[in-house]
Structures are given as C-alpha cells and as structure tokens.
Design an enzyme around this catalytic site. Structure first.
Site, short mmCIF file in Angstrom:
data_model
loop_
_atom_site.label_atom_id
_atom_site.label_comp_id
_atom_site.label_asym_id
_atom_site.label_seq_id
_atom_site.Cartn_x
_atom_site.Cartn_y
_atom_site.Cartn_z
N HIS A 158 52.26 61.75 -26.83
CA HIS A 158 51.05 61.60 -26.04
C HIS A 158 50.87 60.33 -25.42
O HIS A 158 51.05 59.18 -26.24
CB HIS A 158 49.98 62.13 -26.89
CG HIS A 158 48.60 62.56 -26.09
ND1 HIS A 158 47.61 61.66 -25.70
CD2 HIS A 158 48.18 63.73 -25.50
CE1 HIS A 158 46.62 62.21 -24.98
NE2 HIS A 158 47.04 63.32 -24.94
N ASP A 168 49.37 71.10 -27.61
CA ASP A 168 50.25 72.01 -26.77
C ASP A 168 51.27 72.61 -27.71
O ASP A 168 51.68 73.82 -27.34
CB ASP A 168 50.89 71.51 -25.37
CG ASP A 168 49.75 71.22 -24.34
OD1 ASP A 168 48.81 72.17 -24.43
OD2 ASP A 168 49.90 70.49 -23.50
#
Ligand code: CMC
Length: 445
Positions: A321, A379
């Site tokens: 991320h 996700d």
C-alpha cells in the site's frame, strides 16, 4: 542545488522552514511557512516558492505532497491508523452501520436517533433510477464489464440532473450527494443483471442498504429471496471498510475534476474510472484471478519468486500500500469478518482459501515483503470474502465503488464548500525539444 531544512527538529505551528538555493546566481535563502493539522506530520507550504525563487517542486505520484486540507479522514500509515471524523475504523465497523457512516462522512457527526431515521428515509427514497437511464443501460454490450457500465451510467446521470442546477447552492449539492449514495447499488446490480440476462430487480424500501444490495443482485421474479443476515452483516461491514480513504487516486481525481466546477455526477464517473485500475480498487478482482492462476499451494513459491523478480511485471495482488507501511487497519477487520463469514457459511473448504492463507503467511515471514513492508491490504481479504458470498468477481470493484461513492462525494462537497477553492493545475518538468523552426515536408528526412 536546492536544500530544504527545518529550523528545528520539532517545528510548532507558525514556524518556518528555510529553503537554501545554491545555483548559478549564488546562494540565497527563502523562508516558507510550516502548517500543521490536528494530527499528522507538519507540511511546508510551498505555494509561494515559484513566485519568490523561480523554482517549482517536483513530486510525481504525489509521494510527499498534500493536495488539500480536509477534516474527513485521517490515516497514519506507519502505525496502521484510520479515523473517519476522528472515529477509529474498527469501532465504526463493529458498532455502526453503513448509512450512519455515510452521515458521519457527509455531515461531520454521527446522526442522533431522529436524524438517522430521516437520513435512512431520504436515501431509501432516492434508490430508483429514471426509466430512461435503464433504457440507456440496455444500449451497452451484454458482456460489458460492470465498471464500464458504471462509468457510463453515472456519467449519464449528469444528463438527467443538470439543467440550471447550481452546485454552488448547498441544497443542490446535498441532493446530488443523496442521489449518488442511493442509486449506486441499483446501478451496479442492474449492470450485473443485464450481463447475465436476468430481469432487473428493483430496490425494496423495507430492506436496509446492505440487504438491498444483496436482494437486487440475487433475487429473481420466480421465487422469494430471503436475505441472509450473515451476508447482510458482512456486506454492511465491507461497505463501511471501503467508505473513504483520504486523498487516494480516485478521490484525488474526483477533487481535481470537481475543481473546475464540473457536474458532480461526471466527477464521480471519473472517480469510478480511476478506481477500476488493478493498482487501486481493481485489486480485489485481481486477487481472485491470481489465486486461481496459482491454483495449488505447491505453485506458490514460483509466483512469490516472480513477484520478487524485477524483470517480471507480475505483482502479488492484494499486497502493499502506498500509505500503510504497517498492517492495513481495514485488512485487520476484514480478515476477522472473512473468518466469521466463512465459518458461518460453512465454506471453510473453499479451494482458494489454503492458497490465500499460505500467501498471507509468506508475506509476514519473507524478507522481501518484510523489508518493503508489503502487508496484505483490504483488497486481499475483500476478494476472498466477496467470492465466498457468491458475488461474481467481475462485480468486486463495483461493490468497492458503491462503498467509496460516499467518500468521493463527501470530499467533493468539502472542496466545493472551501472558500479558498481553486482549479487544480499541477506543473511539469518539460524534457522535450527546445524551440525549433518548422521544416517544410519536402525537406524532412
Ligand atoms: N508485489 C511485489 N512487489 C511489490 C508489491 C507487490 N504487490 N507492491 C510493491 N512491491 C515492491 C516494489 O516492486 C518496490 O520494490 P523495490 O523497492 O525493490 O523497487 C517496493 O515494493 C515499493 O513499491 P512501489 O511500487 O514503489 O509502491 P507504491 O506505493 O508505488 O505502490 C501499490 C503501492 C498498492 C500500487 C503496490 O503495492 C501494488 O501494486 N500492490 C498490488 C496491487 C494492490 O493490491 N492494490 C490495492 C491497494 S489497497 C486498495 C486501494 O487503495 O485501492
């Protein structure tokens, strides 16, 4: 050479940072204001830099640039903290519900009992689509990706709610917010039903927001569909966990589009387009594609090695991320929800699960992932949980878009209400030809 130095290790509000410029004109210093928010690192305000020094700053991909001031969401990527209007995401996911979080993001406060009833009523009574929008939807190819349909339909809403609408006016802004939050599940569900050739299932006003999502996706006119409370709870939590995430790529796109005064439905369509990419919201669909490609646990090392190989474009989807360099706090809650849902649905034997669990283990143990702080992100788990809930993988990013709509529109509204708002306009380093004279075609080689 240009050097930026802070005057002290811990500047306080009102302090300045000094930029030292050492170039052909000699050495000079320029003081720049330092701004501080409620939380987070202080920032050097470079707005006056070009005017005072003739230098721009260079920050492709905005690695070190705050593009706006916002009161909505705070992230501390090093500590894995996510707050909406000050409330930690895990508390909201556990104790709140999606529409309450929508009220919080849009209006700044959790609703009281009366406000909640009104808000839920107002959203519920905006869920239908104009029948002409549905005719428009029928013009898409039947096999169109739901995200392509959503970009088109949400953009097209600007043709349905435009005319003399003045979005400088607070009521018009609020109506646009309500319409978008309310209609997004209907659009996503209709896009799905269209792709599988089933009749559209209209929203039911006695159902909750999350129940309606499931009802519109899975009911048919042939039999009564009873929404599973387990699935409804999981869907509500998924929606909460994706509701907003500060100035990510799609939100920044919405703000940039909106900064020109563009129609909000068109701005949200731009956000949906940005979300679609596999580096952003498209990752949940890409996770399932990847797990299926890996196929069996014994093939995991091959894919892990590919992810580490700089000459191979393959990336481990659902890992890493830009901001979180610690565990993604949304992933923590999602992981727990994943275990709960799989347990309650008795789906512990899903063939993709052992592969996902093994990958997760590797990410937490392998030096490549540890050194680069590549943890499983939201996700990774949402892909697994949505799959277990029977949501087709082509719809995963559309579910993300449904949830993120409130974040986009709350950020758009905040920008519109900022008295200092200006059109967004980054600059560039030009690396093309310097000026040269036009060459007639007869003299070109
Ligand atoms: N697999 C393998 N290596 C990776 C991965 C990955 N998923 N992510 C980052 N790296 C490596 C990258 O190669 C680089 O290595 P090195 O320093 O040796 O060159 C290092 O880690 C830093 O990566 P980066 O590309 O500079 O980081 P970024 O902040 O630009 O990218 C990211 C962040 C999320 C786009 C990226 O981690 C990625 O592509 N992840 C997979 C896609 C994904 O899961 N996206 C969903 C993000 S969460 C939901 C959302 O925000 O929409």
């Amino acid at each position: 050479m240009v050097m930026a130095t802070k005057k002290s290790e811990a500047p306080v509000a009102g302090e300045s940072a000094t930029v030292t410029i050492l170039d052909g004109k000699g050495k000079r210093e320029q003081a720049l204001p330092v701004l501080s928010g409620t939380l987070g690192p202080k920032v050097i305000d470079v707005r006056s830099l070009y005017g005072k020094t003739g230098y721009f700053t260079y920050d492709p991909a905005f690695m070190a640039t705050a593009s706006c001031e916002s009161k909505i969401t705070y992230i501390d990527g090093d500590q894995g903290i996510l707050l909406h209007r000050g409330y930690p995401i895990d508390q909201l996911a556990e104790k709140s519900d999606f529409l309450e979080v929508c009220h919080l993001l849009l209006n700044g406060e959790l609703p009281n009992a009366e406000e909640k009833v009104k808000f839920v009523h107002d959203i519920t009574y905006h869920t239908m689509l104009h029948e002409q929008v549905i005719n428009f939807l029928r013009g898409f190819r039947r096999d169109a990706h739901p995200m392509a349909v959503m970009v088109g339909i949400v953009g097209a809403l600007s043709a349905f709610y435009h005319d003399e609408t003045d979005y400088e006016e607070p009521h018009a802004r609020m109506v646009a917010c309500y319409r978008l939050i309310a209609k997004m599940p209907t659009i996503a569900a209709f896009a799905y039903k269209y792709s599988i050739g089933q009749p559209f299932i209209y929203p039911q006003n006695h159902l909750t927001y999350a129940e309606n999502v499931l009802h519109m996706l899975f009911a048919t006119p042939c039999e009564t569909y009873k929404v599973s409370p387990t699935l409804a709870k999981a869907m509500d939590r998924i929606l909460i966990l994706h509701a907003d995430h500060e100035q990510n790529a799609s939100t920044s796109t919405v703000r940039l589009a909106g900064s020109s005064g563009a129609n909000p439905f068109a701005c949200i369509a731009a956000g949906i387009a940005t979300l679609w990419g596999p580096a952003h919201g498209g990752a949940n669909e890409a996770v399932i594609r990847m797990l299926k490609r890996i196929g069996t646990k014994d093939r995991i090392p091959e894919f892990v090695n590919r992810a580490k190989d700089k000459d191979d474009p393959f990336r481990m989807m659902g890992f890493g991320h830009r901001v979180y360099k610690n565990f993604d706090p949304r992933a923590k809650v999602m992981r727990q929800t994943c275990d709960e849902v799989l347990g309650e649905l008795g789906l512990g034997d899903d063939p993709l699960l052992p592969i996902a669990k093994e990958l997760e283990k590797i990410a937490l143990e392998d030096s490549y992932f540890i050194e680069r702080k590549l943890y499983p992100n939201v996700d990774f788990y949402s892909g697994i949980i949505l799959q277990a809930m029977g949501i087709p993988s082509r719809l995963f990013t559309a579910v993300f878009a449904m949830a993120r709509t409130v974040g986009w529109i709350a950020q758009w509204k905040e920008m519109m209400e900022d008295p200092g708002k200006k059109i967004g306009r980054p600059r560039q380093i030009y690396t093309g030809y310097p000026k040269r004279d036009y060459v007639p075609i007869s003299r070109r080689g």
